[in-house]
Motif scaffolding. Structure first.
Motif, mmCIF file in Angstrom:
data_model
loop_
_atom_site.group_PDB
_atom_site.id
_atom_site.type_symbol
_atom_site.label_atom_id
_atom_site.label_comp_id
_atom_site.label_asym_id
_atom_site.label_seq_id
_atom_site.Cartn_x
_atom_site.Cartn_y
_atom_site.Cartn_z
ATOM 1 N N ILE A 58 0.843 -1.207 0.000
ATOM 2 C CA ILE A 58 0.000 0.000 0.000
ATOM 3 C C ILE A 58 0.873 1.251 0.000
ATOM 4 O O ILE A 58 0.633 2.205 -0.757
ATOM 5 C CB ILE A 58 -0.935 -0.010 1.221
ATOM 6 N N GLY A 59 1.907 1.271 0.839
ATOM 7 C CA GLY A 59 2.796 2.429 0.910
ATOM 8 C C GLY A 59 3.522 2.687 -0.393
ATOM 9 O O GLY A 59 3.647 3.839 -0.835
ATOM 10 N N TYR A 60 3.995 1.607 -1.043
ATOM 11 C CA TYR A 60 4.689 1.770 -2.321
ATOM 12 C C TYR A 60 3.739 2.372 -3.359
ATOM 13 O O TYR A 60 4.110 3.294 -4.104
ATOM 14 C CB TYR A 60 5.215 0.425 -2.814
ATOM 15 N N ASN A 61 2.520 1.852 -3.422
ATOM 16 C CA ASN A 61 1.557 2.367 -4.390
ATOM 17 C C ASN A 61 1.174 3.810 -4.088
ATOM 18 O O ASN A 61 1.045 4.634 -4.996
ATOM 19 C CB ASN A 61 0.306 1.479 -4.407
ATOM 20 N N ALA A 62 0.997 4.131 -2.806
ATOM 21 C CA ALA A 62 0.601 5.482 -2.436
ATOM 22 C C ALA A 62 1.666 6.501 -2.817
ATOM 23 O O ALA A 62 1.363 7.552 -3.421
ATOM 24 C CB ALA A 62 0.326 5.547 -0.934
ATOM 25 N N VAL A 63 2.919 6.209 -2.477
ATOM 26 C CA VAL A 63 3.996 7.183 -2.683
ATOM 27 C C VAL A 63 4.521 7.156 -4.112
ATOM 28 O O VAL A 63 4.603 8.186 -4.796
ATOM 29 C CB VAL A 63 5.145 6.927 -1.687
#
Length: 342
Positions: A268-273
């Motif tokens: 999720i963090g990779y996709n968000a940032v």
């Protein structure tokens, strides 16, 4: 911060787009709508140094994301995973606009056009491809998703009167054969998973039409502003779909709610940032500043990166056809990057 690091690389390109998009880019786009052959930028396919830097960064970030998304949707309902990623990515992208001093304002008269662009570039693409990944291997989902350049060339010729040169058809042909080779060992499995295949191809068609519309858009705002508002509109759409279709998947044994693991939160963090904070803005910059066929073919190494990353991290098996496909993708990209004789 990751965004700052990427922004330093691409700030020049974004600032140039910020200055030119309300006037020169808009004028070129208007001319191309009236007569696609009349606009010089619509026939020029060589990439500038800034565009090439953005393309390399985009290829790595987007390519690696395919196995990352597979990890996320393995543990979570796909639409919910995507919706959470978008909501977290919106403030990241907003911080990028603030840091680059890019205006947020979008004139009210252009909101209908923005919704039209968002429908094909974001709503349909994200909803369908993330469900497709749930049903396919990450590498093969990437390959099917990146049939987009083939659809883009066909739609450009059929709907917008685009005239493709021999090198454009060479690139489309090389990309098409490359896709077939990459799927060589998957046809039997894909026949057993028709939903995933159909959703991936429909998403690619939607993305292709969105790319054509984006290049011809005359909305007089910077590309980063467009990217922000398209992303902001996508969050409630995906949330609504998740609420409508995935609520039963949020609980285990009718009592315990699903709690994302550390790997799911990392996805999720990779996709968000990286995806919603950087990649989409970078792609919209390329799609808005290059001819549709050129921008589409230029990203054909992304599924190759996704395929090999999936092999390294998820144990997906590679064959000789995959290596042959890499060579064909290089030909496809070369049809865009190789300077034309004047």
């Amino acid at each position: 911060m990751v965004w700052r690091k990427k922004a330093r690389v691409t700030a020049g390109a974004y600032h140039q787009d910020m200055i030119e998009s309300p006037t020169t880019s808009g004028t070129a786009a208007t001319a191309s709508v009236r007569n696609p052959a009349a606009s010089t930028p619509m026939t020029q396919s060589a990439l500038s140094r800034q565009q090439l830097i953005v393309l390399v960064a985009l290829t790595l970030v987007w390519g690696v994301n395919w196995p990352v998304m597979k990890v996320g949707v393995t543990e979570m309902p796909p639409l919910s995973f995507r919706a959470i990623s978008v909501w977290i990515g919106i403030p990241v992208l907003a911080a990028g606009l603030w840091w680059l001093k890019t205006p947020f304002k979008l004139p009210r008269a252009h909101w209908p056009a923005l919704l039209w662009l968002s429908l094909f570039n974001m709503f349909i693409w994200h909803a369908l491809i993330i469900v497709a990944i749930k049903n396919l291997s990450s590498g093969r989902a990437a390959i099917l998703g990146y049939t987009m350049p083939i659809f883009s060339a066909i739609l450009g010729a059929l709907l917008f009167g685009a005239v493709l040169r021999w090198r454009n058809w060479l690139g489309v042909g090389a990309a098409s054969v490359g896709v077939v080779l990459l799927l060589w060992h998957e046809f039997t499995r894909l026949a057993g998973a028709p939903l995933g295949v159909i959703l991936a191809l429909l998403s690619a068609m939607s993305w292709a039409l969105g790319t054509q519309l984006l290049r011809r858009s005359t909305i007089p705002v910077p590309t980063l502003t467009l990217a922000f508002w398209m992303t902001a509109l996508t969050a409630p759409v995906l949330t609504g779909l998740a609420l409508l279709l995935e609520q039963p998947q949020w609980v285990i044994n009718s009592s315990q709610w699903i709690v994302p693991s550390a790997s799911a939160w990392a996805a999720i963090g990779y996709n968000a940032v990286m995806i919603f904070g950087f990649a989409h803005a970078a792609w919209f910059y390329l799609a808005r500043s290059l001819p549709p066929t050129a921008s589409s073919l230029s990203v054909m190494l992304i599924p190759v990166v996704g395929l090999f990353t999936g092999a390294l991290t998820l144990g997906e098996v590679l064959h000789w056809q995959d290596w042959a496909a890499v060579a064909l993708m290089v030909v496809a990209i070369g049809s865009v990057l190789w300077p034309q004789k004047t």
